[in-house]
Design a protein around this motif. Sequence first.
Motif, mmCIF file in Angstrom:
data_model
loop_
_atom_site.group_PDB
_atom_site.id
_atom_site.type_symbol
_atom_site.label_atom_id
_atom_site.label_comp_id
_atom_site.label_asym_id
_atom_site.label_seq_id
_atom_site.Cartn_x
_atom_site.Cartn_y
_atom_site.Cartn_z
ATOM 1 N N GLY A 1 0.854 -1.266 0.071
ATOM 2 C CA GLY A 1 -0.053 0.041 0.001
ATOM 3 C C GLY A 1 0.781 1.226 -0.075
ATOM 4 O O GLY A 1 0.472 2.443 0.430
ATOM 5 N N ILE A 2 2.080 1.318 -0.277
ATOM 6 C CA ILE A 2 2.897 2.456 -0.371
ATOM 7 C C ILE A 2 3.126 2.802 -1.804
ATOM 8 O O ILE A 2 3.474 1.992 -2.656
ATOM 9 C CB ILE A 2 4.289 1.955 0.335
ATOM 10 N N LEU A 3 2.941 4.218 -1.920
ATOM 11 C CA LEU A 3 3.063 4.675 -3.506
ATOM 12 C C LEU A 3 4.599 5.410 -3.224
ATOM 13 O O LEU A 3 4.822 6.381 -2.638
ATOM 14 C CB LEU A 3 2.097 5.860 -3.646
ATOM 15 N N ASN A 4 5.518 4.928 -3.823
ATOM 16 C CA ASN A 4 6.894 5.211 -3.739
ATOM 17 C C ASN A 4 7.107 6.382 -4.833
ATOM 18 O O ASN A 4 7.552 5.729 -6.056
ATOM 19 C CB ASN A 4 7.970 4.103 -3.770
ATOM 20 N N HIS B 1 2.758 4.673 9.404
ATOM 21 C CA HIS B 1 1.450 4.751 10.074
ATOM 22 C C HIS B 1 0.975 6.113 10.003
ATOM 23 O O HIS B 1 -0.379 6.383 10.355
ATOM 24 C CB HIS B 1 1.779 4.534 11.740
ATOM 25 N N HIS B 2 1.580 7.040 9.227
ATOM 26 C CA HIS B 2 0.931 8.538 9.133
ATOM 27 C C HIS B 2 0.068 8.477 8.008
ATOM 28 O O HIS B 2 -0.728 9.393 7.464
ATOM 29 C CB HIS B 2 1.899 9.606 9.372
ATOM 30 N N GLY B 3 0.094 7.376 6.912
ATOM 31 C CA GLY B 3 -0.700 7.541 5.840
ATOM 32 C C GLY B 3 0.145 7.905 4.436
ATOM 33 O O GLY B 3 1.157 8.035 4.551
ATOM 34 N N HIS B 4 -0.443 7.722 3.227
ATOM 35 C CA HIS B 4 -0.045 7.918 2.094
ATOM 36 C C HIS B 4 0.681 9.246 1.967
ATOM 37 O O HIS B 4 1.763 9.436 1.109
ATOM 38 C CB HIS B 4 -1.021 7.681 1.034
ATOM 39 N N ALA B 5 0.225 10.429 2.547
ATOM 40 C CA ALA B 5 0.447 11.674 2.322
ATOM 41 C C ALA B 5 2.068 11.937 2.763
ATOM 42 O O ALA B 5 2.930 12.283 1.896
ATOM 43 C CB ALA B 5 -0.314 12.836 2.794
ATOM 44 N N HIS B 6 2.358 11.316 3.947
ATOM 45 C CA HIS B 6 3.381 11.451 4.472
ATOM 46 C C HIS B 6 4.667 10.341 3.538
ATOM 47 O O HIS B 6 5.801 11.062 3.424
ATOM 48 C CB HIS B 6 3.536 10.840 6.022
ATOM 49 N N GLU B 7 4.060 9.215 3.053
ATOM 50 C CA GLU B 7 4.747 8.659 2.240
ATOM 51 C C GLU B 7 5.369 9.206 0.971
ATOM 52 O O GLU B 7 6.381 9.138 0.661
ATOM 53 C CB GLU B 7 4.320 7.235 2.094
ATOM 54 N N PHE C 1 9.339 11.716 -2.443
ATOM 55 C CA PHE C 1 9.702 12.822 -3.146
ATOM 56 C C PHE C 1 10.815 13.652 -2.762
ATOM 57 O O PHE C 1 11.344 13.581 -3.707
ATOM 58 C CB PHE C 1 8.247 13.667 -3.095
ATOM 59 N N GLY C 2 10.874 13.744 -1.506
ATOM 60 C CA GLY C 2 12.249 14.399 -1.074
ATOM 61 C C GLY C 2 13.540 13.534 -1.584
ATOM 62 O O GLY C 2 14.552 13.935 -1.609
ATOM 63 N N LEU C 3 13.356 12.070 -1.228
ATOM 64 C CA LEU C 3 14.239 11.159 -1.223
ATOM 65 C C LEU C 3 14.566 11.025 -2.763
ATOM 66 O O LEU C 3 15.784 10.971 -3.139
ATOM 67 C CB LEU C 3 13.855 9.644 -1.012
#
Length: 313
Positions: free
Chosen positions: A33-36, A87-93, A98-100
Amino acid sequence: MDQLVIALLNGVIYGLLLFMVSAGLTLIFGMMGILNFAHASFYMLGAYFAYVLQGPLGFWWALIVSPVLVGVVGALVERYILRRVHHHGHAHELLVTFGLSFIIAELVKLFFGNYPVNYRVPSSLDFSAFALGGLNYPAYRIFMGGVAITMFIAIYQLLTRTRVGIVVRSALYRPKMAEALGHNVPLVFMGVFGVGSALAGLAGAVAGAFYTTNPNMALELGVLVFVVVVVGGLGSLGGAMVASILIGVVTSVAVGIDATLADFLSLFGAGAWAEHAGGIFTLKVSSLASTIPFALMLLVLLIRPHGLMGSKG
């Protein structure tokens, strides 16, 4: 006719390359469930690792070792960065990855400079596979397509013939139950992210020798990879394959079309009006080729918001 066949072949091979990159992203999202957003950066790392290792190890060993190194980098990113914000959700990921992506791009420029490196096709594969219409078709393109198809078969067999997919999905949706059954849930997540990153690294190692290996290669392909995943359906491996080939073929064929929308409307008697209106009606299809994937994504989202083969849930 020969030109059309070459365009179709190029489109299929380019589509298979898109699948090689998007397969890892699809795997990560479908199971974790992670959008990388930094996924294309792992594709770039694979190309640069292969470039560095090609000298001391040779091309074939570099093709094996570089995806492993990218997979290790991906696993470390999941362990020490993404796990803290998951655990904070997709927005934080999305924000973190994006920064990475910018950090990886700047590190590549720092070590290799802001220009292409001399990563080339090995002499053992630098020959013509066949000739068509007086044009020699590179054997390395066929090799890239073969690697992509092999990757698809291997991933599909792994997910359908083994317990890996069941274990990972149970770790995602029922983590406490998976732990009760003896599975190390954090280790499973780290492994999946590492494998997905390694697949992108393999794509970069293979494609970087044929296309240009430069610090902008992640940016050039990154957005298109997300288009493929959305069109195919988030989490659908088969959808990613279908969408990749569809986008690759349509884009490749469109590049060779010099007709305009006004020419098409002239078949219905509206050609003069279209010529007078100008604007998009007088633009050649070839000049719009780069925008076609995004138009296709918009169309798919309007008709099937879950993608061509995605799940409605």
